[in-house]
Design an enzyme around this catalytic site. Structure first.
Site, PDB file in Angstrom:
ATOM      1  N   VAL A  12       0.839  -1.208   0.000  1.00  0.00           N
ATOM      2  CA  VAL A  12       0.000   0.000   0.000  1.00  0.00           C
ATOM      3  C   VAL A  12       0.876   1.262   0.000  1.00  0.00           C
ATOM      4  O   VAL A  12       0.640   2.200  -0.776  1.00  0.00           O
ATOM      5  CB  VAL A  12      -0.967   0.001   1.218  1.00  0.00           C
ATOM      6  CG1 VAL A  12      -1.794   1.271   1.251  1.00  0.00           C
ATOM      7  CG2 VAL A  12      -1.876  -1.228   1.174  1.00  0.00           C
ATOM      8  N   VAL A  41       9.585   4.876   6.025  1.00  0.00           N
ATOM      9  CA  VAL A  41      10.238   4.020   7.016  1.00  0.00           C
ATOM     10  C   VAL A  41       9.918   2.566   6.681  1.00  0.00           C
ATOM     11  O   VAL A  41       8.759   2.224   6.443  1.00  0.00           O
ATOM     12  CB  VAL A  41       9.747   4.346   8.443  1.00  0.00           C
ATOM     13  CG1 VAL A  41      10.386   3.404   9.462  1.00  0.00           C
ATOM     14  CG2 VAL A  41      10.044   5.789   8.793  1.00  0.00           C
ATOM     15  N   LYS A 100      -6.859  -1.208  10.752  1.00  0.00           N
ATOM     16  CA  LYS A 100      -8.153  -1.544  11.371  1.00  0.00           C
ATOM     17  C   LYS A 100      -8.002  -2.210  12.729  1.00  0.00           C
ATOM     18  O   LYS A 100      -8.820  -2.003  13.623  1.00  0.00           O
ATOM     19  CB  LYS A 100      -8.971  -2.433  10.424  1.00  0.00           C
ATOM     20  CG  LYS A 100      -8.279  -3.735  10.032  1.00  0.00           C
ATOM     21  CD  LYS A 100      -8.069  -3.854   8.552  1.00  0.00           C
ATOM     22  CE  LYS A 100      -6.928  -4.818   8.276  1.00  0.00           C
ATOM     23  NZ  LYS A 100      -6.690  -5.126   6.919  1.00  0.00           N
ATOM     24  N   VAL A 125     -11.311   0.378   6.413  1.00  0.00           N
ATOM     25  CA  VAL A 125     -12.499  -0.466   6.205  1.00  0.00           C
ATOM     26  C   VAL A 125     -12.790  -0.597   4.708  1.00  0.00           C
ATOM     27  O   VAL A 125     -12.958   0.403   4.013  1.00  0.00           O
ATOM     28  CB  VAL A 125     -13.750   0.132   6.904  1.00  0.00           C
ATOM     29  CG1 VAL A 125     -14.965  -0.756   6.687  1.00  0.00           C
ATOM     30  CG2 VAL A 125     -13.494   0.327   8.389  1.00  0.00           C
ATOM     31  N   ILE A 129     -13.278   1.227  -1.018  1.00  0.00           N
ATOM     32  CA  ILE A 129     -14.679   1.713  -0.983  1.00  0.00           C
ATOM     33  C   ILE A 129     -14.771   2.849   0.039  1.00  0.00           C
ATOM     34  O   ILE A 129     -14.386   2.662   1.199  1.00  0.00           O
ATOM     35  CB  ILE A 129     -15.664   0.600  -0.544  1.00  0.00           C
ATOM     36  CG1 ILE A 129     -15.516  -0.643  -1.421  1.00  0.00           C
ATOM     37  CG2 ILE A 129     -17.092   1.112  -0.550  1.00  0.00           C
ATOM     38  CD1 ILE A 129     -16.426  -1.810  -0.987  1.00  0.00           C
ATOM     39  N   GLY A 180      -2.318 -12.699  -2.674  1.00  0.00           N
ATOM     40  CA  GLY A 180      -1.844 -11.525  -1.938  1.00  0.00           C
ATOM     41  C   GLY A 180      -2.914 -10.739  -1.200  1.00  0.00           C
ATOM     42  O   GLY A 180      -2.685  -9.616  -0.780  1.00  0.00           O
ATOM     43  N   LYS A 198     -13.209  -4.280  11.182  1.00  0.00           N
ATOM     44  CA  LYS A 198     -13.834  -3.294  10.283  1.00  0.00           C
ATOM     45  C   LYS A 198     -15.268  -2.981  10.754  1.00  0.00           C
ATOM     46  O   LYS A 198     -15.696  -1.827  10.756  1.00  0.00           O
ATOM     47  CB  LYS A 198     -13.831  -3.843   8.849  1.00  0.00           C
ATOM     48  CG  LYS A 198     -12.403  -4.000   8.295  1.00  0.00           C
ATOM     49  CD  LYS A 198     -12.376  -4.843   7.025  1.00  0.00           C
ATOM     50  CE  LYS A 198     -10.947  -5.032   6.534  1.00  0.00           C
ATOM     51  NZ  LYS A 198     -10.821  -6.058   5.496  1.00  0.00           N
ATOM     52  N   GLY A 295      -5.710  -4.573  -1.816  1.00  0.00           N
ATOM     53  CA  GLY A 295      -4.862  -4.314  -2.979  1.00  0.00           C
ATOM     54  C   GLY A 295      -4.215  -2.942  -2.844  1.00  0.00           C
ATOM     55  O   GLY A 295      -4.787  -2.015  -2.266  1.00  0.00           O
TER      56      GLY A 295
END
Ligand code: HSE
Length: 422
Positions: A12, A41, A100, A125, A129, A180, A198, A295
């Site tokens: 991410v 980091v 989360k 969450v 979306i 993944g 979530k 993702g």
């Protein structure tokens, strides 16, 4: 310009850096100023991340850098991440987090600090979306009647494949991990904990309720097998790992478990790794949100939306959706044994005279009425699989009946049960 330090440059984090660079013009135009990633980091400096920002392996390098305005926390975990976020806020930095698990435990403590420094958590969450914004801003005029969500892509991928291809649980878990989507420890996914974290975040925004994972019913998908899939297909259901928040009177039920859902329901059609959330508001009726729940780029899309909010105005929305406590509407958390719904029950029994009548006797004693019934002969003619659905009844009664049935000598496997949501 807003300068951003990113703690945790994995899938991410890398996407956040790349999108901030690739979409710089439109992001700057929308935010009113440039948002620049200036520092990252990582745990292991030897691994190439494919990003052109300076990297360090010390969190303090970001926390002590006075130039950095916003810390993006993508390190995961609960307590260490909480300490890092608190330190960043104490140093006057805004925070954006996708964590989360940390929020499931510490969101109310963080809310205190969020009065001074904005905290964005859209990515925590359902990945890409924008469900936090939808609930907190878009639906803020409504009493929330219910939230039903499919918020774990790993489980949804596995269950979809089990339903369509008839594969068993163990075979499909490995495949899901290779794609993944799974957490570092996949038991967080299949055990229902990721989805529960979530749900708790959404429940705060919808109901102002401060529940922790230990307070709610959480069951995973580990025990779903091909008999359950057979029953579901036969009676027009899909099996989903469902998160449920529902208000009735002065209480709210919060639960996560596999559920049989009528194939015609919108939420039953959310397949594969996708996430879906249905929210019913008293004014608006049912609204439905669908999209990628995990993702790199999808989750980064939500992280950057929070950064843009912070750049625009410091994010004026109350972190958990309430500016004041709603005094006349303080809601209690419903106990798990008060759940009132329909159930599906799977039993493997010796195929001999009197077994069925003993089972229906035990169910009857607990006020459980049978809705439908299927008997399948196993390859070994001595045994039969019995599949029941019930009319609506209390969880407490079902648990007692399951225990009593499980203790009968003709029952060959621990009885299994799935709740039916329709
Ligand atoms: N492990 C999660 C999922 C990823 O499978 O949906 C995002 O929280």
């Amino acid at each position: 310009m807003i300068k951003v330090g990113i703690i945790g440059v994995g899938t991410v984090g890398t996407s956040v850096v790349k999108i901030l660079q690739k979409n710089r013009d439109i992001i700057t135009a929308r935010a009113g100023k440039e948002i620049r990633p200036v520092f990252g980091v990582v745990k292991n400096l030897n691994r190439d991340r494919g990003v052109d920002i300076p990297l360090s392996d010390s969190v303090d390098d970001v926390l002590n850098d006075e130039e950095i305005d916003v810390v993006v926390e993508l390190m995961g975990g609960v307590d260490d991440a909480f300490k890092v976020v608190k330190k960043a806020l104490a140093k006057g930095k805004a925070v954006v987090t996708a964590n989360k698990a940390m929020l499931a435990y510490h969101r109310y403590e963080l809310q205190q600090s969020a009065n001074r420094q904005p905290i964005g958590f859209e990515a925590s969450v359902a990945g890409g979306i924008p469900i936090i914004k939808a609930l907190r801003e878009g639906l803020s005029a409504n009493h929330i009647v219910s939230i039903k969500g499919i918020m774990n892509g790993t489980c949804n991928y596995m269950l979809t494949k089990m339903m369509s291809d008839g594969v068993e649980f163990d075979e499909i878990l490995k495949e899901a991990q290779e794609l993944g989507y799974a957490e570092a420890d996949p038991s967080f996914d299949v055990g229902g904990y990721d989805a529960a974290h979530k749900l708790l975040i959404l429940a705060s925004i919808a109901y102002g309720i401060d529940a922790k994972p230990e307070d709610i019913l959480i069951e995973g998908i580990e025990n779903i097998n091909s008999e359950d899939i057979f029953f579901a297909n036969e009676f027009g259901y899909n099996i989903k790992l469902l998160t449920i928040a529902k208000k009735s009177g002065d209480s709210v039920e919060l639960r996560v478990h596999p559920a049989l859902i009528d194939k015609k329901e919108m939420i039953a059609k959310v397949d594969g790794v996708m996430n879906g959330v249905s929210v019913i508001g008293d004014c608006v009726g049912e609204t439905m949100y669908y999209g990628p729940g995990a993702g790199g780029d999808a989750t980064a899309s939500s992280v950057i939306a929070d950064l843009i909010d912070i750049a625009r105005n410091g994010n004026n929305s109350p972190m958990l959706g309430f500016k004041k406590i709603l005094k006349n509407d303080i809601l209690k958390l419903k106990k798990a044994d008060e759940i009132f719904t329909k159930y599906y029950i799977r039993l493997i029994v010796e195929d001999k005279i009197g077994v069925l009548s003993k089972i229906s006797n035990i169910l009857g004693k607990q006020n459980i009425s049978i809705g439908s019934f299927l008997q399948k002969q196993s390859k070994d003619a001595k045994f039969a699989t019995l599949l029941f659905s019930t009319h609506k009844c209390y969880e407490k009664d079902v648990q007692i009946a399951m225990k009593e049935i499980g203790e009968c000598d003709f029952v060959k496997q621990k009885p299994a049960m799935i709740r039916i949501e329709d």
